[in-house]
Enzyme design. Structure first.
Site, PDB file in Angstrom:
ATOM      1  N   PRO A   2       0.796  -1.197   0.034  1.00 27.95           N
ATOM      2  CA  PRO A   2      -0.104   0.047  -0.155  1.00 27.95           C
ATOM      3  C   PRO A   2       0.675   1.276   0.042  1.00 27.95           C
ATOM      4  O   PRO A   2       1.914   1.155   0.777  1.00 27.95           O
ATOM      5  CB  PRO A   2      -0.807  -0.282   1.318  1.00 27.95           C
ATOM      6  N   GLU A   3       0.438   2.234  -0.829  1.00 32.29           N
ATOM      7  CA  GLU A   3       1.060   3.489  -0.774  1.00 32.29           C
ATOM      8  C   GLU A   3       0.216   4.447  -0.283  1.00 32.29           C
ATOM      9  O   GLU A   3      -0.827   4.165   0.155  1.00 32.29           O
ATOM     10  CB  GLU A   3       1.674   3.836  -2.354  1.00 32.29           C
ATOM     11  N   HIS A 100      -3.713 -15.296   9.909  1.00 31.19           N
ATOM     12  CA  HIS A 100      -3.070 -14.019   9.904  1.00 31.19           C
ATOM     13  C   HIS A 100      -3.839 -12.828  10.522  1.00 31.19           C
ATOM     14  O   HIS A 100      -3.512 -11.477  10.175  1.00 31.19           O
ATOM     15  CB  HIS A 100      -2.808 -13.556   8.440  1.00 31.19           C
ATOM     16  N   ARG A 119       2.315 -11.087   5.897  1.00 30.72           N
ATOM     17  CA  ARG A 119       3.852 -10.917   5.901  1.00 30.72           C
ATOM     18  C   ARG A 119       4.396 -10.026   7.335  1.00 30.72           C
ATOM     19  O   ARG A 119       5.503 -10.113   7.525  1.00 30.72           O
ATOM     20  CB  ARG A 119       4.380 -10.110   4.805  1.00 30.72           C
ATOM     21  N   LYS A 159      21.380  19.033  -4.225  1.00 30.55           N
ATOM     22  CA  LYS A 159      21.297  17.594  -4.274  1.00 30.55           C
ATOM     23  C   LYS A 159      21.741  17.037  -5.623  1.00 30.55           C
ATOM     24  O   LYS A 159      21.156  17.446  -6.601  1.00 30.55           O
ATOM     25  CB  LYS A 159      19.826  17.217  -4.005  1.00 30.55           C
TER      26      LYS A 159
END
Ligand SMILES: [Zn+2]
Length: 278
Positions: A2-3, A100, A119, A159
């Protein structure tokens, strides 16, 4: 994984069930996720009302009446299941293996919210308001007014790292992940290899606009998938969307017919079009 838009979609699905509700019971089915739970984790939440459920970067934050804040991170595979409906990466609640189910919250109105994470890279931590936390050093939220072209230009000044790497640096902008950085750079027509400090004013403006757009569109798509899916079969979930470049190595660019290329930057795959991105 997920973002930011997916986490925001999950927040919007959870808020109607959790905000304003007292958590009457917390069941922990194991002592740890990515990190151990605090020894008194359940006791500090039970009896507390969730006053607000918000998001910062990829963290969900539930403000409790006790003055503590519960931070929740979905890691790689975390999702929430409301009663029988899943809020997360998978489409149907029955995909979720109960082995889970690591944390179950019960609310005063007898709703259950189950955290399922095969996970176990997710985690939950309780912190008092105002106490230092790992979010303190993060850069601005990309959808806030604090994230602007002048702000980004100042943060990128000098940068030498590639712009792709710089945008994944959470101190420069919070919550952006690999997928949406690839998509935003493609839309902005900027090569992922460009030196971060060398973007022009105009390029930085274009990039900021496309970062916001790609996130807003993904959140809107997540919201409509929530609604559609709830109507279809009672389950909640978000879907892997289709992308212009991400995951499309060797396929044709949607703009120019050149093949989408992939290269590894900072250990992550970058997908891009050499013809469209300069
Ligand atoms: Zn192209």
């Amino acid at each position: 994984m997920p973002e930011l838009p997916e986490v925001e979609t999950v927040r919007r699905g959870l808020a109607p069930v959790l905000e304003g509700r007292v958590i009457t019971h917390v069941q922990l089915n194991r002592p740890n996720l990515r990190f151990p739970f605090a020894p008194d984790f359940a006791a500090r939440i039970e009896g507390q009302r969730i006053e607000k459920l918000s998001r910062r970067a990829k963290f969900l934050q539930a403000d409790l009446t006790s003055g503590e804040r519960l931070f929740m991170h979905l890691g790689m595979s975390g999702r929430f299941i409301l009663g029988g409906a899943s809020l997360g990466e998978f489409t149907h609640a029955h995909d979720a293996n109960p082995k889970h189910h690591h944390v179950i919250f019960m609310t005063e109105d007898d709703n259950t919210v189950t955290y399922n994470d095969p996970r176990r890279f997710g985690f939950m931590e309780l912190v008092g308001f105002g106490e230092p936390y790992r979010l303190d050093d993060l850069g601005p939220e990309p959808l806030s007014n604090h994230f602007s072209a002048p702000d980004l230009r100042a943060r990128l000044k000098g940068k030498k790292s590639p712009i792709k790497i710089a945008l994944l640096d959470q101190k420069i902008v919070a919550g952006l992940g690999n997928i949406y950085v690839c998509e935003a750079l493609f839309r902005a027509g900027i090569s992922p290899a460009r030196g971060a400090g060398r973007l022009t004013v105009a390029e930085t403006e274009t990039l900021v606009r496309h970062i916001k757009e790609v996130l807003v569109e993904a959140i809107a798509a997540g919201g409509s998938s929530l609604r559609d899916h709830r109507q279809a079969d009672g389950a909640l979930g978000y879907f892997q969307k289709t992308f212009a470049v991400y995951g499309r190595e060797g396929e044709t660019c949607v703009t120019c017919d050149a093949p989408i290329l992939r290269k590894v930057q900072g250990g992550r795959s970058t997908f891009y079009c050499r013809a469209c991105q300069r």
